[in-house]
Design a protein around this motif. Structure first.
Motif, mmCIF file in Angstrom:
data_model
loop_
_atom_site.group_PDB
_atom_site.id
_atom_site.type_symbol
_atom_site.label_atom_id
_atom_site.label_comp_id
_atom_site.label_asym_id
_atom_site.label_seq_id
_atom_site.Cartn_x
_atom_site.Cartn_y
_atom_site.Cartn_z
ATOM 1 N N SER A 150 0.822 -1.211 0.000
ATOM 2 C CA SER A 150 0.000 0.000 0.000
ATOM 3 C C SER A 150 0.856 1.261 0.000
ATOM 4 O O SER A 150 0.443 2.308 -0.512
ATOM 5 N N GLU A 151 2.054 1.181 0.586
ATOM 6 C CA GLU A 151 2.958 2.333 0.572
ATOM 7 C C GLU A 151 3.542 2.581 -0.815
ATOM 8 O O GLU A 151 3.854 3.713 -1.181
ATOM 9 N N LEU A 152 3.696 1.500 -1.580
ATOM 10 C CA LEU A 152 4.285 1.623 -2.912
ATOM 11 C C LEU A 152 3.286 2.089 -3.965
ATOM 12 O O LEU A 152 3.676 2.758 -4.934
ATOM 13 N N ILE A 153 2.029 1.716 -3.815
ATOM 14 C CA ILE A 153 1.034 2.038 -4.834
ATOM 15 C C ILE A 153 0.965 3.553 -5.025
ATOM 16 O O ILE A 153 0.841 4.320 -4.075
ATOM 17 N N GLY A 154 1.056 3.963 -6.280
ATOM 18 C CA GLY A 154 1.048 5.389 -6.597
ATOM 19 C C GLY A 154 2.432 5.971 -6.747
ATOM 20 O O GLY A 154 2.599 7.069 -7.283
ATOM 21 N N GLY A 155 3.454 5.255 -6.291
ATOM 22 C CA GLY A 155 4.824 5.728 -6.462
ATOM 23 C C GLY A 155 5.255 5.567 -7.905
ATOM 24 O O GLY A 155 4.885 4.607 -8.585
ATOM 25 N N ASN A 156 6.071 6.499 -8.383
ATOM 26 C CA ASN A 156 6.535 6.463 -9.760
ATOM 27 C C ASN A 156 7.952 5.907 -9.814
ATOM 28 O O ASN A 156 8.847 6.403 -9.113
ATOM 29 N N LEU A 157 8.140 4.881 -10.626
ATOM 30 C CA LEU A 157 9.445 4.238 -10.696
ATOM 31 C C LEU A 157 10.537 5.226 -11.094
ATOM 32 O O LEU A 157 11.614 5.258 -10.506
ATOM 33 N N ARG A 158 10.256 6.018 -12.098
ATOM 34 C CA ARG A 158 11.266 6.942 -12.623
ATOM 35 C C ARG A 158 11.622 8.021 -11.607
ATOM 36 O O ARG A 158 12.800 8.327 -11.387
ATOM 37 N N ARG A 159 10.616 8.601 -10.971
ATOM 38 C CA ARG A 159 10.845 9.725 -10.069
ATOM 39 C C ARG A 159 11.246 9.307 -8.661
ATOM 40 O O ARG A 159 12.032 9.991 -8.002
ATOM 41 N N ASP A 160 10.688 8.197 -8.189
ATOM 42 C CA ASP A 160 10.788 7.884 -6.759
ATOM 43 C C ASP A 160 11.740 6.744 -6.406
ATOM 44 O O ASP A 160 12.270 6.728 -5.278
ATOM 45 N N TYR A 161 11.948 5.788 -7.316
ATOM 46 C CA TYR A 161 12.661 4.571 -6.911
ATOM 47 C C TYR A 161 13.927 4.285 -7.712
ATOM 48 O O TYR A 161 14.890 3.742 -7.160
ATOM 49 N N PHE A 162 13.961 4.610 -8.983
ATOM 50 C CA PHE A 162 15.173 4.389 -9.767
ATOM 51 C C PHE A 162 16.253 5.380 -9.342
ATOM 52 O O PHE A 162 15.966 6.549 -9.060
ATOM 53 N N LEU A 163 17.522 4.907 -9.325
ATOM 54 C CA LEU A 163 18.633 5.792 -8.996
ATOM 55 C C LEU A 163 18.915 6.758 -10.135
ATOM 56 O O LEU A 163 19.399 7.865 -9.912
ATOM 57 N N SER A 164 18.605 6.333 -11.357
ATOM 58 C CA SER A 164 18.873 7.162 -12.531
ATOM 59 C C SER A 164 17.642 7.169 -13.425
ATOM 60 O O SER A 164 17.135 6.106 -13.813
ATOM 61 N N SER A 165 17.170 8.365 -13.760
ATOM 62 C CA SER A 165 16.012 8.461 -14.659
ATOM 63 C C SER A 165 16.361 7.934 -16.036
ATOM 64 O O SER A 165 15.511 7.366 -16.737
ATOM 65 N N LYS A 166 17.629 8.100 -16.452
ATOM 66 C CA LYS A 166 18.052 7.590 -17.757
ATOM 67 C C LYS A 166 17.954 6.072 -17.812
ATOM 68 O O LYS A 166 17.554 5.494 -18.830
ATOM 69 N N SER A 167 18.318 5.408 -16.703
ATOM 70 C CA SER A 167 18.213 3.936 -16.669
ATOM 71 C C SER A 167 16.770 3.506 -16.868
ATOM 72 O O SER A 167 16.485 2.556 -17.611
ATOM 73 N N TYR A 168 15.859 4.212 -16.205
ATOM 74 C CA TYR A 168 14.444 3.879 -16.368
ATOM 75 C C TYR A 168 13.998 4.099 -17.813
ATOM 76 O O TYR A 168 13.310 3.254 -18.393
ATOM 77 N N ASP A 169 14.394 5.224 -18.403
ATOM 78 C CA ASP A 169 13.998 5.526 -19.775
ATOM 79 C C ASP A 169 14.517 4.468 -20.746
ATOM 80 O O ASP A 169 13.803 4.045 -21.667
ATOM 81 N N ASP A 170 15.771 4.036 -20.557
ATOM 82 C CA ASP A 170 16.348 3.013 -21.437
ATOM 83 C C ASP A 170 15.580 1.699 -21.326
ATOM 84 O O ASP A 170 15.300 1.038 -22.332
ATOM 85 N N ILE A 171 15.227 1.321 -20.085
ATOM 86 C CA ILE A 171 14.502 0.071 -19.877
ATOM 87 C C ILE A 171 13.098 0.150 -20.466
ATOM 88 O O ILE A 171 12.625 -0.786 -21.114
ATOM 89 N N LYS A 172 12.434 1.305 -20.295
ATOM 90 C CA LYS A 172 11.083 1.461 -20.848
ATOM 91 C C LYS A 172 11.120 1.421 -22.372
ATOM 92 O O LYS A 172 10.242 0.807 -23.020
ATOM 93 N N ASN A 173 12.125 2.056 -22.977
ATOM 94 C CA ASN A 173 12.250 2.020 -24.439
ATOM 95 C C ASN A 173 12.443 0.594 -24.941
ATOM 96 O O ASN A 173 11.889 0.208 -25.976
ATOM 97 N N THR A 174 13.235 -0.192 -24.197
ATOM 98 C CA THR A 174 13.416 -1.605 -24.560
ATOM 99 C C THR A 174 12.081 -2.339 -24.485
ATOM 100 O O THR A 174 11.745 -3.146 -25.357
ATOM 101 N N MET A 175 11.316 -2.064 -23.430
ATOM 102 C CA MET A 175 9.996 -2.669 -23.272
ATOM 103 C C MET A 175 9.087 -2.318 -24.445
ATOM 104 O O MET A 175 8.404 -3.170 -25.019
ATOM 105 N N LEU A 176 9.049 -1.042 -24.849
ATOM 106 C CA LEU A 176 8.175 -0.616 -25.941
ATOM 107 C C LEU A 176 8.602 -1.216 -27.284
ATOM 108 O O LEU A 176 7.770 -1.499 -28.146
ATOM 109 N N GLN A 177 9.920 -1.418 -27.454
ATOM 110 C CA GLN A 177 10.422 -1.944 -28.724
ATOM 111 C C GLN A 177 10.257 -3.457 -28.838
ATOM 112 O O GLN A 177 9.937 -3.977 -29.904
ATOM 113 N N THR A 178 10.466 -4.169 -27.743
ATOM 114 C CA THR A 178 10.469 -5.635 -27.797
ATOM 115 C C THR A 178 9.229 -6.261 -27.175
ATOM 116 O O THR A 178 8.963 -7.443 -27.385
ATOM 117 N N GLY A 179 8.504 -5.488 -26.365
ATOM 118 C CA GLY A 179 7.321 -6.021 -25.712
ATOM 119 C C GLY A 179 7.594 -6.796 -24.444
ATOM 120 O O GLY A 179 6.662 -7.287 -23.804
#
Length: 542
Positions: A150-179
């Motif tokens: 319940s504490e995690l729900i609503g938290g944003n991975l990119r803003r709140d939990y990832f150490l680097s926003s770029k790392s999150y963006d790279d992983i999300k782009n991989t997800m969008l490209q490969t599924g």
């Protein structure tokens, strides 16, 4: 738990998007009355506050709009709900029910990606929305990140939990490209502030229109494995550096052995120094060989850990066993260097020392040479004159390793000598090296079969007032003429490139002058034998 089509609550909203009425259908939302007179955007997660009002404003009378969105905080919590909006001409009726996207996947042959995820990575199941907000997490996440679901729900991975926003963006782009994502390692912030490594495998989720709706997958904590893998990598690099240092020492010794021509007693000291440097060069070569096998074993273990990690076989017991094996090899290498350092430390004064312990140390130091020369070694005790038992103290099988047998009367201080222990070690090393050379020469001439090991037997014969160290081998033996000259200065049977003629001369000088003993040479039916006799003292005498 309500079914997916059961209403949680319903809001009546005017044209200005203000809540004018609220109906509650679930006990989870008993505080919904407090939402009256609030704007719709105020009850939505920040990422939906612009999108939803604009969509509602474009609706016409009779239009129905359905979406899944993150609401909150309502009663202090975020909720990912299905919203159905109907425009009445004067305002809107917004109905909120449970979203089907929060269900953990039911694996079937129709969903190959989720099947693969579930079978291989049984960690904490999670779901994100299209913006990367966490909308569901199973209870296992508490053990990983320190937060409750319940504490995690609503938290944003990119803003709140990832150490680097770029790392999150790279992983999300991989997800969008490969599924999908498979075996991706991510570092997140723990509730207590430290870094946690998760191994993530997930798939992209799309709605009925084919639009990206978020992701679903499993996350498994691999922080401990990651830390130990990095530690082992550091050990590997450190050992490689130490090997380079050892090679450099060996190279430098080649240039340190220079003629030291002096007169009188200084000449003997210079000769002794020359002999010790020669022995040092030999020992560095032996140590380098001794290190080669444990270094190879450590590299193999490190590679095996990496493979086990990639195949999902790495667990805590597996890792503990691997680390235990690594530490055994590292301790062995450390002990080798300690013995080497102790051998060459200065000895300004005589001291009492345990003869058995020193023999074990010096023989273990030479294991590299025994392995190269295919020579087996035994140290045995002979206590017959004291009505004692004869025991094997140490055994070296050149192809297997070293095994020390505990002989309490001897190892616990039963054979004490007064003198210079490192000088005695130098004598024993010289005699052992001569035996190895003799065995190697005999094998080269066909006297020993190529597959037949050489043998060196060291017997510790203990009597009331003295102790003898008897070193026998199955080499070529010593002819009668050589026996008469063997302890003379500058006499050697070896080629000039391999012998200086000072080894046995210095051995005799050390035994007689520094240890108040005697040394003699002879033959057995198998090969040569050297006997060192030393006075035995009690631990309290000097």
């Amino acid at each position: 738990m309500p079914s997916s089509d059961m209403l949680y609550f319903k809001l009546t909203v005017n044209s200005d998007l203000l809540v004018v009425d609220a109906e509650v259908f679930s006990e989870d939302f008993i505080n919904t009355e407090s939402l009256k007179k609030q704007k719709v955007s105020d009850i939505l997660h920040v990422d939906y506050q612009s999108y939803i009002p604009l969509t509602l404003a474009d609706m016409k009378k009779g239009d129905v709009f359905t979406d899944h969105l993150l609401c909150g905080r309502i009663g202090g919590k975020y909720y990912y709900l299905k919203m159905t909006a109907e425009y009445t001409g004067r305002g809107y009726v917004l109905s909120f029910s449970r979203s089907q996207y929060l269900k953990e996947p039911v694996v079937s042959s129709e969903n190959e990606n989720l099947s693969l995820v579930t079978e291989n990575y049984l960690g904490a199941f999670y779901r994100t929305d299209r913006f990367g907000n966490l909308i569901y997490f199973s209870t296992k996440i508490k053990d990983m990140l320190g937060y409750t679901p319940s504490e995690l729900i609503g938290g944003n991975l990119r803003r709140d939990y990832f150490l680097s926003s770029k790392s999150y963006d790279d992983i999300k782009n991989t997800m969008l490209q490969t599924g999908r994502l498979a075996d991706i390692e991510v570092s997140l912030k723990h509730k207590d502030g430290y870094i946690v490594w998760l191994r993530v495998s997930s798939v992209a989720v799309y709605n009925d229109k084919g639009e990206y709706f978020g992701s679903a997958g499993y996350a498994k904590d691999v922080t401990e494995q990651k830390s130990n893998a990095e530690e082992l990598s550091h050990i590997k690099n450190l050992l490689a550096l130490k090997q380079k240092e050892l090679d450099l020492v060996k190279t430098n010794f080649k240039y340190q052995i220079k003629p030291l021509a002096t007169k009188g007693s200084e000449a003997e000291e210079a000769t002794l120094y020359h002999a010790r440097l020669s022995e040092m060069g030999e020992m560095v070569g032996g140590i380098a060989h001794q290190w080669r096998q444990p270094l190879s074993a450590l590299m193999f273990i490190i590679e095996d850990i990496r493979d086990a990690y990639h195949f999902g076989e790495l667990d805590v017991p597996y890792l503990d066993d691997s680390i235990s094996d690594c530490m055994t090899y590292i301790r062995y290498m450390s002990d080798t260097m300690d013995d080497f350092r102790n051998f060459f430390r200065p000895e300004p004064e005589k001291e009492l020392f345990n003869l058995t312990e020193k023999l074990i140390e010096v023989v273990k130091m030479q294991y590299g040479r025994f392995k190269i020369g295919a020579v087996n070694v035994d140290i045995k005790s002979d206590l017959s004159s004291l009505n004692g038992k004869n025991n094997v103290i140490l055994h070296i099988e050149h192809s297997i390793g070293v095994k020390v047998f505990y002989d309490r009367p001897l190892i616990d201080g039963g054979v004490v000598i007064y003198g210079y222990p490192n000088l005695l070690k130098q004598v024993v090393i010289n005699l052992i090296n001569n035996s190895i050379d003799s065995i190697t020469y005999k094998r080269s001439k066909g006297g020993l079969d190529v597959s037949e090991p050489g043998n060196i037997l060291i017997t510790l014969k203990v009597e009331e007032e003295e102790v003898s160290v008897i070193i026998e081998d199955n080499g070529t033996g010593i002819d009668e003429k050589t026996l008469e000259l063997i302890f003379k200065s500058d006499y050697t049977t070896k080629p000039k490139s391999k012998g200086t003629g000072i080894g046995l001369h210095m051995a005799k000088s050390i035994i007689e002058k520094s240890l108040n003993g005697k040394i003699k040479a002879g033959n057995t039916d198998l090969g040569a034998v050297f006997t060192i006799t030393l006075p035995r003292v009690s631990q309290t005498s000097k």
